[in-house]
Design an enzyme around this catalytic site. Structure first.
Site, PDB file in Angstrom:
ATOM      1  N   ASP A  14       0.842  -1.144   0.033  1.00 21.22           N
ATOM      2  CA  ASP A  14      -0.099  -0.059  -0.111  1.00 21.22           C
ATOM      3  C   ASP A  14       0.933   1.150   0.010  1.00 21.22           C
ATOM      4  OD1 ASP A  14      -2.228   1.420   0.168  1.00 21.22           O
ATOM      5  OD2 ASP A  14      -1.932   1.693   2.440  1.00 21.22           O
ATOM      6  N   GLU A  74      -0.891  -1.510  -4.917  1.00 23.25           N
ATOM      7  CA  GLU A  74      -2.263  -0.773  -5.305  1.00 23.25           C
ATOM      8  C   GLU A  74      -2.247   0.363  -6.102  1.00 23.25           C
ATOM      9  OE1 GLU A  74      -5.754   0.090  -2.498  1.00 23.25           O
ATOM     10  OE2 GLU A  74      -4.555   2.010  -2.159  1.00 23.25           O
ATOM     11  N   ASP A 147      -2.137   0.925   7.230  1.00 24.14           N
ATOM     12  CA  ASP A 147      -1.326   0.649   5.791  1.00 24.14           C
ATOM     13  C   ASP A 147      -0.941  -0.659   5.718  1.00 24.14           C
ATOM     14  OD1 ASP A 147      -1.140   3.749   5.257  1.00 24.14           O
ATOM     15  OD2 ASP A 147      -0.609   3.541   7.322  1.00 24.14           O
TER      16      ASP A 147
END
Length: 179
Positions: A14, A74, A147
Site C-alpha cells: 500500500d 495498489e 496501511d
C-alpha cells in the site's frame, strides 16, 4: 479449486511516502497463510529524495527477505488533492522499481478490485476490509497500522485473482509489462 501444486509468496504494498504498508501471504493451493506485515515509515522532516531512498531500501529488503514470486501494488486512484496523488505516485514508483530490479513480477489492483476481492462488495469501508483480512488469515486482531492491513488486503486480492484466473483461464490479473 486448485490442486496443491500452486505455491507462491505474495508481497502486497500500500504505497505512501510517510507510511508504506506491506503484507506477506503464502498461497498453497487453495489455502492462504499469513506470513508477516508491517510498515516502512519516513520522518516528516526528511526531504522527498531521502524519503524515497528509505522506501526503496525497505522494499528491496522485504523482497530479499521474503523472496516473493509476485509483488502486488495498489494502483493510484483519482484523488482531488493533487499533491497527495503525486507523492503516492512517487512511492508507487519506488516500489515498482525495487520489484523490477529484483526480477519479481508486479501486479496492480485498484482499490475497488481489492475491496471486491476481499469483501465481495466494491464499496466496502476500511473497517469491513480490515475485518475480512483478519478473518481470512485467521488472525486474532486486525493488523496495525491500517496501511499494513491494506498491504495484506492487496496481497490477498492477488492470491484470489491469481487462483481464479488459473482455475478458469479467464480474467488474468494485469501484470505490468516491461515494454
Amino acid at each position: 479449486m486448485l490442486g496443491s501444486q500452486t505455491k507462491q509468496v505474495i508481497l502486497g504494498i500500500d504505497p505512501g511516502t510517510a507510511t508504506m504498508g506491506w503484507g506477506v501471504v503464502r498461497q498453497e493451493g487453495s489455502r492462504l497463510r499469513y506470513v508477516q506485515h508491517g510498515a516502512i515509515t519516513t520522518p516528516s522532516g526528511w526531504g522527498m529524495p531521502r524519503r524515497l531512498d528509505r522506501l526503496f531500501a525497505g522494499v528491496t529488503e522485504l523482497i530479499r527477505g521474503y523472496r516473493p514470486s509476485a509483488v502486488a501494488v495498489e494502483e493510484l486512484f483519482f484523488n482531488t488533492n493533487v499533491t497527495t496523488a503525486i507523492t503516492v505516485g512517487q512511492a508507487r514508483g519506488v516500489a515498482l522499481l525495487a520489484a523490477y530490479r529484483a526480477g519479481v513480477e508486479v501486479f496492480e489492483y485498484t482499490p475497488l478490485q481489492v475491496k471486491q476481492a476481499i469483501t465481495s462488495y466494491g464499496r466496502a469501508d476500511k473497517r469491513q476490509v480490515q475485518e475480512m483480512v483478519r478473518a481470512l488469515l485467521g488472525l486474532r486482531s486486525i493488523p496495525r497500522p491500517d496501511d499494513a492491513a491494506d498491504g495484506l488486503a492487496i496481497a490477498i486480492c492477488h492470491a484470489f485473482s491469481h487462483r481464479m484466473s488459473a482455475a478458469t483461464g479467464v480474467g488474468k490479473p494485469r501484470a505490468m509489462q516491461d515494454n
